[in-house]
Write an enzyme that holds these catalytic residues in place. Structure first.
Site, PDB file in Angstrom:
ATOM      1  N   GLY A  11     -10.570   0.006  20.944  1.00 18.09           N
ATOM      2  CA  GLY A  11     -11.167   1.345  20.896  1.00 18.09           C
ATOM      3  C   GLY A  11     -10.835   2.111  22.161  1.00 18.09           C
ATOM      4  O   GLY A  11      -9.762   1.949  22.745  1.00 18.09           O
TER       5      GLY A  11
ATOM      6  N   GLY B 137     -10.844  -5.784  20.527  1.00 14.97           N
ATOM      7  CA  GLY B 137     -11.322  -4.413  20.398  1.00 14.97           C
ATOM      8  C   GLY B 137     -10.359  -3.439  21.041  1.00 14.97           C
ATOM      9  O   GLY B 137     -10.111  -3.496  22.245  1.00 14.97           O
TER      10      GLY B 137
ATOM     11  N   LYS C  13     -33.424   5.197  33.748  1.00 15.01           N
ATOM     12  CA  LYS C  13     -32.956   5.381  32.371  1.00 15.01           C
ATOM     13  C   LYS C  13     -34.020   6.199  31.648  1.00 15.01           C
ATOM     14  O   LYS C  13     -35.179   6.238  32.074  1.00 15.01           O
ATOM     15  CB  LYS C  13     -32.816   3.998  31.708  1.00 15.01           C
TER      16      LYS C  13
HETATM   17  P1  NAD Z   1     -15.190   1.856  20.804  1.00 13.83           P
HETATM   18  O1  NAD Z   1     -16.228   1.975  19.737  1.00 13.83           O
HETATM   19  O2  NAD Z   1     -14.299   3.001  21.079  1.00 13.83           O
HETATM   20  O3  NAD Z   1     -14.265   0.578  20.520  1.00 13.83           O
HETATM   21  C1  NAD Z   1     -14.717  -0.632  20.029  1.00 13.83           C
HETATM   22  C2  NAD Z   1     -13.607  -1.213  19.184  1.00 13.83           C
HETATM   23  O4  NAD Z   1     -13.998  -2.540  18.792  1.00 13.83           O
HETATM   24  C3  NAD Z   1     -13.350  -0.439  17.907  1.00 13.83           C
HETATM   25  O5  NAD Z   1     -11.962  -0.167  17.778  1.00 13.83           O
HETATM   26  C4  NAD Z   1     -13.853  -1.370  16.804  1.00 13.83           C
HETATM   27  O6  NAD Z   1     -13.115  -1.234  15.582  1.00 13.83           O
HETATM   28  C5  NAD Z   1     -13.635  -2.716  17.436  1.00 13.83           C
HETATM   29  N1  NAD Z   1     -14.431  -3.798  16.871  1.00 13.83           N
HETATM   30  C6  NAD Z   1     -15.700  -3.759  16.407  1.00 13.83           C
HETATM   31  N2  NAD Z   1     -16.076  -4.966  15.962  1.00 13.83           N
HETATM   32  C7  NAD Z   1     -15.025  -5.796  16.157  1.00 13.83           C
HETATM   33  C8  NAD Z   1     -14.798  -7.174  15.896  1.00 13.83           C
HETATM   34  N3  NAD Z   1     -15.724  -7.945  15.330  1.00 13.83           N
HETATM   35  N4  NAD Z   1     -13.610  -7.701  16.240  1.00 13.83           N
HETATM   36  C9  NAD Z   1     -12.643  -6.938  16.803  1.00 13.83           C
HETATM   37  N5  NAD Z   1     -12.798  -5.622  17.045  1.00 13.83           N
HETATM   38  C10 NAD Z   1     -13.982  -5.064  16.743  1.00 13.83           C
HETATM   39  O7  NAD Z   1     -15.987   1.428  22.130  1.00 13.83           O
HETATM   40  P2  NAD Z   1     -15.473   1.542  23.636  1.00 13.83           P
HETATM   41  O8  NAD Z   1     -15.957   2.820  24.208  1.00 13.83           O
HETATM   42  O9  NAD Z   1     -14.041   1.195  23.698  1.00 13.83           O
HETATM   43  O10 NAD Z   1     -16.339   0.388  24.321  1.00 13.83           O
HETATM   44  C11 NAD Z   1     -16.028  -0.983  24.120  1.00 13.83           C
HETATM   45  C12 NAD Z   1     -17.113  -1.839  24.736  1.00 13.83           C
HETATM   46  O11 NAD Z   1     -17.217  -1.553  26.134  1.00 13.83           O
HETATM   47  C13 NAD Z   1     -18.512  -1.582  24.159  1.00 13.83           C
HETATM   48  O12 NAD Z   1     -19.213  -2.801  24.157  1.00 13.83           O
HETATM   49  C14 NAD Z   1     -19.139  -0.626  25.174  1.00 13.83           C
HETATM   50  O13 NAD Z   1     -20.548  -0.735  25.200  1.00 13.83           O
HETATM   51  C15 NAD Z   1     -18.540  -1.133  26.466  1.00 13.83           C
HETATM   52  N6  NAD Z   1     -18.461  -0.111  27.521  1.00 13.83           N
HETATM   53  C16 NAD Z   1     -17.749   1.018  27.324  1.00 13.83           C
HETATM   54  C17 NAD Z   1     -17.649   1.956  28.341  1.00 13.83           C
HETATM   55  C18 NAD Z   1     -16.832   3.217  28.153  1.00 13.83           C
HETATM   56  O14 NAD Z   1     -16.522   3.887  29.144  1.00 13.83           O
HETATM   57  N7  NAD Z   1     -16.456   3.573  26.937  1.00 13.83           N
HETATM   58  C19 NAD Z   1     -18.309   1.744  29.579  1.00 13.83           C
HETATM   59  C20 NAD Z   1     -19.029   0.552  29.762  1.00 13.83           C
HETATM   60  C21 NAD Z   1     -19.098  -0.370  28.722  1.00 13.83           C
END
Ligand code: NAD
Length: 368
Positions: A182, A180, A80
């Protein structure tokens, strides 16, 4: 901080300080273990208050990548990097190109990707100086948005858990609560809907909830209700540490499997879930789809091959659940064991000469 003691603690291979006064670059690269292959891990840009804070963070994150890659069956090591600076204020072309030059000097031992505070554009600037970078623009052979692959991996991990608990990997007719909606959560809902699961969803973003209700006939609940909603599977896809002392008594699910990082507030919460009869899919294994996808760029990105590899998360989780049973430990502990066993097995391969004059020897860390 006694740095060599810190490196000894978890047998880190290398800690590299990159400093370029002209561009303002202050970066640290940590390479934890390269037994399985080059160390791959993101570059985080953050205004760390102290250098010590940056070192502690980069070392912790690098070690996590060793486990993630090994348990996911990737031929990659763990590393990292961090750039000390404010991503809103301190970014420039020359800063990332300078960092790229430093990475080039590492001869491919570390491969950088984007992370919190860095972007595809930053990776493009790094790429001008070194090929040891993934997550570049699709026009340059990049693999694009990792989220659909992360969601697919979560689904596969969920299937393995569902099979363990209900005897069949099918999600049809099961109720999954998704926290969530997202990038990952919305893709996961689509896959679950296609598999015939009933969805309960929440998000602090009302529009995202409305979209899921309209598209998948999902039932919505308020954000504070999702943790205790009765369901078969709870899928945290928003925040970390959702399994903690306060939330634990409330869970009314059989399985917890989601994409969020660090779902357990502390390792002891993994034990507590076992005691409560809830099966937990280790986060770093089931959310590895994005990593598996981006790592494919190293071979010339091929979506079909990447997808095939992401589908194997099902087998990875099955293997981990078997280790958990064998050792009588929670799945989170078994995931670490699975990673360490693979590294030890590869390390133990007989060192016979392969006819390659010196090449194979230079890949060995021990003196021949
Ligand atoms: P994102 O930011 O696109 O989505 C997160 C969603 O969670 C958002 O829509 C936000 O409004 C919602 N949210 C925030 N606080 C909340 C709460 N208290 N209650 C309900 N909803 C809430 O993020 P993402 O890319 O979809 O990633 C989601 C999770 O997965 C994160 O923890 C990220 O670290 C992890 N992750 C993502 C990836 C990836 O490929 N994107 C890979 C590994 C891990």
């Amino acid at each position: 901080m006694p740095i060599f003691e810190k490196l000894d603690e978890y047998r880190y291979e290398q800690l590299v300080f990159c400093h370029d006064k002209a561009t303002g670059l202050r970066a640290i690269v940590a390479i934890h273990d390269t037994t399985l292959g080059p160390a791959l891990g993101g570059c985080r840009m953050y205004p760390y208050a102290t250098e010590e804070e940056a070192i502690v963070d980069v070392l912790r994150l690098a070690r996590g990548m060793t486990y993630k890659a090994a348990a996911s069956g990737l031929n990659l090591g763990g590393g990292k990097s961090v750039i000390i600076g404010d991503p809103e204020r301190d970014k420039s072309e020359e800063l990332f190109r300078s960092f790229g030059r430093y990475l080039e000097t590492l001869g491919g031992r570390y491969i950088v990707a984007e992370d919190v505070g860095t972007s595809t554009e930053d990776m493009e600037n790094i790429r001008i100086e070194t090929s040891n970078v993934v997550g570049v623009d699709v026009t340059h052979g990049g693999s694009g948005d990792p989220s659909p692959f992360t969601a697919l991996g979560v689904l596969q991990g969920m299937r393995a858990c569902v099979e363990e608990v209900f005897g069949t990997p099918s999600l049809e007719g099961l109720t999954v609560a998704v926290q969530g909606l997202g990038h990952v959560g919305s893709n996961l809902c689509k896959l679950l809907d296609e598999d015939g699961a009933n969805l309960i969803v929440t998000d602090i973003n009302r529009e995202a909830v409305e979209r899921a209700v309209a598209a998948f006939g999902a039932k919505s609940v308020a954000p504070e209700e999702i943790l205790a909603v009765p369901c078969d599977v709870f899928a945290p896809c928003a925040l970390g540490a959702v399994v903690n002392d306060e939330t634990l008594p409330g869970f009314r699910c059989a399985i917890i499997a989601g994409s969020a990082n660090n779902i357990l507030h502390e390792p002891r919460h993994g034990e507590a879930l076992v005691e409560r009869g809830i099966l937990y899919a280790p986060d770093y294994v089931i959310n590895a789809g994005g990593l598996i996808n981006v790592a494919d760029e190293l071979e010339g990105y091929n979506e079909q091959r990447a997808t095939k590899r992401v589908l194997r998360i099902y087998e990875s989780v099955k293997r981990i659940l078997a280790i958990a049973k064998r050792d009588g430990v929670p799945p989170g502990v078994a995931a670490d064991t699975s990673a360490l066993e693979r590294i030890a097995a590869i390390k133990s391969i007989e060192r016979l000469h392969t006819g390659h004059p010196y090449g194979q020897m230079t890949r060995r860390r021990e003196t021949l």
